[in-house]
Each structure stands twice: as C-alpha cells, then as structure tokens.
Design an enzyme around this catalytic site. Structure first.
Site, PDB file in Angstrom:
ATOM      1  N   ASN A  16       0.828  -1.229   0.000  1.00  9.46           N
ATOM      2  CA  ASN A  16       0.000   0.000   0.000  1.00  9.46           C
ATOM      3  C   ASN A  16       0.851   1.264   0.000  1.00  9.46           C
ATOM      4  O   ASN A  16       0.478   2.293   0.582  1.00  9.46           O
ATOM      5  CB  ASN A  16      -0.963  -0.010   1.188  1.00  9.46           C
ATOM      6  CG  ASN A  16      -2.015   1.081   1.138  1.00  9.46           C
ATOM      7  OD1 ASN A  16      -2.438   1.622   2.157  1.00  9.46           O
ATOM      8  ND2 ASN A  16      -2.497   1.425  -0.055  1.00  9.46           N
ATOM      9  N   CYS A  18       2.964   1.634  -3.193  1.00 11.43           N
ATOM     10  CA  CYS A  18       3.328   1.769  -4.630  1.00 11.43           C
ATOM     11  C   CYS A  18       2.096   1.686  -5.532  1.00 11.43           C
ATOM     12  O   CYS A  18       1.572   2.704  -5.968  1.00 11.43           O
ATOM     13  CB  CYS A  18       4.318   0.679  -5.021  1.00 11.43           C
ATOM     14  SG  CYS A  18       5.897   0.777  -4.177  1.00 11.43           S
ATOM     15  N   ARG A  19       1.599   0.488  -5.779  1.00  5.48           N
ATOM     16  CA  ARG A  19       0.563   0.303  -6.808  1.00  5.48           C
ATOM     17  C   ARG A  19      -0.828   0.761  -6.348  1.00  5.48           C
ATOM     18  O   ARG A  19      -1.488   1.527  -7.058  1.00  5.48           O
ATOM     19  CB  ARG A  19       0.517  -1.174  -7.226  1.00  5.48           C
ATOM     20  CG  ARG A  19       1.779  -1.655  -7.942  1.00  5.48           C
ATOM     21  CD  ARG A  19       1.819  -3.161  -8.092  1.00  5.48           C
ATOM     22  NE  ARG A  19       2.086  -3.799  -6.790  1.00  5.48           N
ATOM     23  CZ  ARG A  19       2.123  -5.128  -6.633  1.00  5.48           C
ATOM     24  NH1 ARG A  19       1.918  -5.940  -7.656  1.00  5.48           N
ATOM     25  NH2 ARG A  19       2.369  -5.659  -5.438  1.00  5.48           N
TER      26      ARG A  19
HETATM   27  N1  6LJ Z   1       8.648  -9.026  -0.181  1.00  4.28           N
HETATM   28  C1  6LJ Z   1       8.823  -8.818  -1.282  1.00  4.28           C
HETATM   29  C2  6LJ Z   1       9.022  -8.482  -2.653  1.00  4.28           C
HETATM   30  C3  6LJ Z   1       9.314  -9.489  -3.577  1.00  4.28           C
HETATM   31  C4  6LJ Z   1       9.492  -9.162  -4.935  1.00  4.28           C
HETATM   32  C5  6LJ Z   1       9.349  -7.850  -5.348  1.00  4.28           C
HETATM   33  C6  6LJ Z   1       9.058  -6.851  -4.427  1.00  4.28           C
HETATM   34  C7  6LJ Z   1       8.913  -7.168  -3.067  1.00  4.28           C
HETATM   35  C8  6LJ Z   1       8.610  -6.091  -2.122  1.00  4.28           C
HETATM   36  C9  6LJ Z   1       9.372  -5.885  -0.969  1.00  4.28           C
HETATM   37  C10 6LJ Z   1       9.044  -4.853  -0.130  1.00  4.28           C
HETATM   38  N2  6LJ Z   1       9.753  -4.554   0.983  1.00  4.28           N
HETATM   39  C11 6LJ Z   1      11.048  -5.182   1.271  1.00  4.28           C
HETATM   40  C12 6LJ Z   1      10.877  -6.423   2.106  1.00  4.28           C
HETATM   41  C13 6LJ Z   1      10.014  -6.146   3.318  1.00  4.28           C
HETATM   42  N3  6LJ Z   1      10.237  -7.122   4.399  1.00  4.28           N
HETATM   43  C14 6LJ Z   1       9.873  -8.507   3.937  1.00  4.28           C
HETATM   44  C15 6LJ Z   1      10.014  -9.494   5.083  1.00  4.28           C
HETATM   45  C16 6LJ Z   1       9.190  -9.061   6.283  1.00  4.28           C
HETATM   46  C17 6LJ Z   1       9.554  -7.653   6.706  1.00  4.28           C
HETATM   47  C18 6LJ Z   1       9.406  -6.696   5.547  1.00  4.28           C
HETATM   48  C19 6LJ Z   1       7.921  -4.032  -0.440  1.00  4.28           C
HETATM   49  C20 6LJ Z   1       7.511  -2.980   0.379  1.00  4.28           C
HETATM   50  C21 6LJ Z   1       6.423  -2.198   0.021  1.00  4.28           C
HETATM   51  C22 6LJ Z   1       5.720  -2.447  -1.147  1.00  4.28           C
HETATM   52  C23 6LJ Z   1       6.091  -3.489  -1.970  1.00  4.28           C
HETATM   53  C24 6LJ Z   1       7.207  -4.299  -1.626  1.00  4.28           C
HETATM   54  N4  6LJ Z   1       7.564  -5.312  -2.433  1.00  4.28           N
END
Ligand code: 6LJ
Length: 196
Positions: A16, A18-19
């Site tokens: 919530n 980006c997209r």
């Molecule tokens: N997950 C994944 C993922 C996989 C492929 C492409 C993008 C993402 C990805 C990663 C994010 N935050 C980094 C990891 C967060 N931590 C992950 C482990 C728990 C604690 C939090 C994002 C944050 C906001 C919106 C979209 C996001 N999308």
C-alpha cells in the site's frame, strides 16, 4: 463505511505504498472528472504489514505529479498523528461522516498505508488487487470473514489490452512506475464505465 447508495472500491497491493495508492488516486481523479466522485467510497490498503503508517513511495508520488494526479499523502515536514484509548477500531478508516465534514471545509485527508481488515470484506463492494499473490492472500483472508460481500478481482481483469498482472515496482525504476500508472489508467477507465 459507505453512505447509503454509495458504490465502494478498495484497491489493494502488497505494501500500500506503490501500486494501490496510484490506482486509488487515478480512479478518484477519473470519478471526479466524470462528476461522480461523491457516489463513491474509494480507498486503498495492503495485504502485508510491511509499510503500515508510511506515505506512498516517492517514485509513485513523482509519477503522479508528472501526470497531474492529486495524491493523498502524509505531510513531509510535520508528523501529525492521532490515536485511540481503545482498540475497538484498529485498522478502520475515519468515520465517513467525519471525512465528509472535513471535505466540506476543504480539509484534505492524508493517506497512510494500512492493512486490509475483516471489516473491509464486509463494507466494500469491490476489492481490486494487482497480482496473483495479492489475490490468493485476499481470498485466504476472506475465508475467515462470515457473509462478506466484496467481489475480489484483479484490477488487470479490466484492461482492454489484457495485461492482467500489474507488477510490483518496489525494486524497479521510474519506468516501472510509469507502466503501473498506464495500466491503472486503462483499467480504472473501464471499471468506472462498467459501474456508472
Ligand atoms: N517481499 C517482497 C518483494 C518481492 C518481490 C518484489 C518486491 C517485493 C517487495 C518488498 C518490499 N519490501 C522489502 C521487504 C520487506 N520485508 C519482507 C520481510 C518481512 C519484513 C518486511 C515491499 C515494500 C512495500 C511495497 C512493496 C514491496 N515489495
């Protein structure tokens, strides 16, 4: 809660930031330009807790600025917040009567990332998400909600160019945010036409 007779749509993605805030902003602008925004309750949320309370991603805000799409976001200079003594409404939106009152006085509300709640499945007519992982996570969460009404669909299912998946741009470039924007414009246009 949507006022009587209002339609309602919740855009959902992983964080919530980006997209789904882009989809929410694009749809709100289209509904405003069509003169029907007051018929709609429009919001966005996350399937995850990754970014709760954070403002939309800077790259998404820059993309919205380039396309003159107003986007609700947390003021940069001041962190002004509010809280409750009880946990009765954790995760819920401010009351629509309060939001209407603020709007009447020209006071913008800001959007902060929030996670989708059980109440959302009961109060939104449509929950439109971005990719298969959002879809399966939403369907999993919905299983624990008795007699919910929301139609849970891919926003991309409304794309006249049949690009069903709106990819997560979190690790991407400005071009990836542009692609998210273009897909949201195509899909929100068709979704609004089909629900007007
Ligand atoms: N997950 C994944 C993922 C996989 C492929 C492409 C993008 C993402 C990805 C990663 C994010 N935050 C980094 C990891 C967060 N931590 C992950 C482990 C728990 C604690 C939090 C994002 C944050 C906001 C919106 C979209 C996001 N999308």
């Amino acid at each position: 809660m949507a006022a009587a007779g209002q339609k309602s749509v919740l855009f959902v993605c992983l964080g919530n930031i980006c997209r789904s805030p882009i989809a929410e902003a694009v749809f709100r602008k289209m509904a405003t330009e069509a003169g029907v925004v007051d018929n709609w309750r429009i919001d966005s949320a996350a399937t995850s807790t990754y970014e709760i309370g954070n403002s939309p991603d800077d790259r998404g805000q820059a993309c919205m600025k380039r396309h003159s799409v107003p986007m609700r976001h947390v003021a940069r200079q001041w962190v002004i917040d509010s809280g409750a003594t009880s946990d009765w409404n954790v995760g819920s939106l401010p009351d629509t009567r309060g939001l209407a009152c603020l709007k009447k006085h020209g006071i913008e509300t800001s959007h902060r990332a929030r996670q989708v709640t059980k109440e959302d499945f009961k109060s939104f007519e449509y929950i439109l998400c971005m990719d298969e992982s959002n879809l399966s996570e939403l369907n999993r969460k919905a299983k624990s909600v008795k007699d919910y009404k929301a139609k849970i669909e891919l926003l991309g299912s409304y794309d006249p160019q049949n690009q069903r998946i709106i990819k997560d741009p979190y690790y991407g470039s400005d071009e990836d945010f542009e692609k998210v924007y273009e897909q949201c414009v195509r899909c929100c246009k068709v979704f609004l036409e089909r629900n007007s």
